[in-house]
Design a protein around this motif. Structure first.
Motif, short mmCIF file in Angstrom:
data_model
loop_
_atom_site.label_atom_id
_atom_site.label_comp_id
_atom_site.label_asym_id
_atom_site.label_seq_id
_atom_site.Cartn_x
_atom_site.Cartn_y
_atom_site.Cartn_z
N GLU A 159 32.53 -62.06 47.99
CA GLU A 159 31.40 -61.27 48.46
C GLU A 159 31.91 -59.93 48.99
OE1 GLU A 159 29.39 -63.41 51.53
OE2 GLU A 159 31.10 -63.38 52.86
N GLN A 160 31.03 -59.01 49.03
CA GLN A 160 31.36 -57.72 49.60
C GLN A 160 30.49 -57.54 50.84
OE1 GLN A 160 29.49 -58.15 46.81
NE2 GLN A 160 27.66 -57.53 47.88
N SER A 161 30.89 -56.88 51.73
CA SER A 161 32.12 -56.16 51.95
C SER A 161 33.15 -57.13 52.55
CB SER A 161 31.81 -55.02 52.91
OG SER A 161 32.93 -54.34 53.32
N THR A 162 34.33 -57.14 51.97
CA THR A 162 35.41 -57.99 52.45
C THR A 162 36.64 -57.14 52.70
OG1 THR A 162 34.63 -59.98 51.32
CG2 THR A 162 36.97 -59.90 51.83
N PHE A 163 37.26 -57.36 53.85
CA PHE A 163 38.53 -56.71 54.16
C PHE A 163 39.63 -57.76 54.05
CE2 PHE A 163 35.54 -53.90 56.26
CZ PHE A 163 36.04 -52.65 55.94
N VAL A 164 40.71 -57.40 53.34
CA VAL A 164 41.90 -58.23 53.27
C VAL A 164 42.98 -57.44 54.00
CG1 VAL A 164 43.63 -59.30 51.77
CG2 VAL A 164 41.22 -59.31 51.10
N VAL A 165 43.42 -57.98 55.14
CA VAL A 165 44.42 -57.30 55.95
C VAL A 165 45.77 -57.97 55.72
CG1 VAL A 165 45.08 -56.62 58.29
CG2 VAL A 165 42.64 -56.75 57.67
N VAL A 166 46.73 -57.17 55.28
CA VAL A 166 48.06 -57.67 54.93
C VAL A 166 49.05 -57.10 55.95
CG1 VAL A 166 49.81 -57.71 53.11
CG2 VAL A 166 47.38 -57.65 52.50
N ASP A 167 49.87 -57.96 56.57
CA ASP A 167 50.85 -57.45 57.53
C ASP A 167 52.05 -56.85 56.80
OD1 ASP A 167 52.58 -59.56 56.84
OD2 ASP A 167 52.33 -60.63 58.73
N ARG A 168 52.99 -56.30 57.55
CA ARG A 168 54.13 -55.60 56.93
C ARG A 168 55.03 -56.52 56.14
NH1 ARG A 168 55.39 -51.88 60.02
NH2 ARG A 168 53.95 -52.24 61.68
N ASP A 169 54.93 -57.84 56.36
CA ASP A 169 55.72 -58.81 55.59
C ASP A 169 54.98 -59.31 54.35
OD1 ASP A 169 57.88 -58.73 57.43
OD2 ASP A 169 56.79 -60.08 58.76
N GLY A 170 53.77 -58.82 54.14
CA GLY A 170 53.02 -59.21 52.96
C GLY A 170 52.13 -60.43 53.15
N ARG A 171 52.00 -60.90 54.40
CA ARG A 171 51.13 -62.05 54.68
C ARG A 171 49.70 -61.56 54.95
NH1 ARG A 171 55.61 -63.53 58.34
NH2 ARG A 171 54.39 -62.32 59.80
N ILE A 172 48.75 -62.29 54.40
CA ILE A 172 47.34 -61.98 54.68
C ILE A 172 47.01 -62.53 56.06
CG2 ILE A 172 44.94 -62.41 54.00
CD1 ILE A 172 45.94 -62.47 51.08
N VAL A 173 46.66 -61.64 56.98
CA VAL A 173 46.37 -62.05 58.35
C VAL A 173 44.87 -62.07 58.65
CG1 VAL A 173 48.63 -61.36 59.24
CG2 VAL A 173 46.77 -59.69 59.23
N HIS A 174 44.07 -61.51 57.75
CA HIS A 174 42.61 -61.58 57.89
C HIS A 174 42.01 -61.38 56.51
CE1 HIS A 174 38.55 -61.08 59.46
NE2 HIS A 174 38.42 -60.13 58.56
N GLN A 175 40.99 -62.16 56.22
CA GLN A 175 40.22 -61.95 55.00
C GLN A 175 38.77 -62.28 55.31
OE1 GLN A 175 41.87 -63.23 51.32
NE2 GLN A 175 39.93 -63.19 50.24
#
Length: 193
Positions: A159-175
């Motif tokens: 669905e939109q609007s979706t934010f995918v937040v990726v930390d500096r190590d490449g891990r998704i920390v929020h979706q």
């Protein structure tokens, strides 16, 4: 704060009427296992030209993709490795996306070098996507053309609007959903740390 034009006032009025009834706009592409439809990012080359961006030796799987921007420019997420990144999945007809566009347009330039925000446009026609970018002054932020839905499937965005937040190590920390205030807090925390 930007002065409001007549067009923006109309947009704001429409949003004020539309948003209370919708927590999100609608469902997007079907949830699917990430697919290999998106080309993998090219490997860093030892013979890269001095003007080429330096890509860290280790590119996390999350940032191992390439795409085209709405203006047709090649985009490699591998160039963002080592930084926290925010991927914003939006559609041009989505009222929630429109309300979030103001926040993205406001904070993206401030955090461009520390926490890049990358738009992933889908579920619409390219002309409408370009008009959305123009209307909300998002031209300074990379906006990927994902009409095929390849990135939406890769990140299992439904669905939109979706934010995918990726930390500096490449891990998704929020979706998921973030309102403007939450997005600003999240990006500021990532920039500090």
């Amino acid at each position: 704060m930007r002065p409001l034009t007549a067009r923006r006032l109309v947009t704001a009025a429409v949003l004020a009427v539309t948003l209370p009834g919708a927590a999100s706009c609608a469902v997007g592409p079907e949830r699917a296992t990430p697919v290999g439809a998106v080309a993998p990012a090219p490997a860093a080359s030892a013979s890269a030209s001095p003007a080429a961006p330096v890509v860290p030796a280790r590119v996390p799987e999350t940032l191992s993709f390439t795409a085209k921007t709405l203006d047709g420019t090649a985009f490699s997420a591998a160039a963002l490795a080592g930084k926290p990144v925010v991927l914003w999945f939006w559609a041009p007809w989505c009222a929630t996306c429109a309300s979030q566009a103001w926040t993205v347009a406001e904070i993206a330039p401030k955090y461009r070098d520390t926490v890049p925000i990358v738009g992933v446009a889908g579920l619409g026609e390219q002309k409408a996507m370009k008009e959305f970018v123009s209307e909300f002054e998002l031209a300074g932020t990379p906006q990927l053309d994902d009409r095929s839905g390849a990135l939406w499937r890769r990140f299992e965005v439904v669905e939109q609007s979706t934010f995918v937040v990726v930390d500096r190590d490449g891990r998704i920390v929020h979706q998921g959903f973030l309102d403007g205030e939450s997005l600003t807090r999240q990006v500021d925390a990532l920039a500090r740390g």
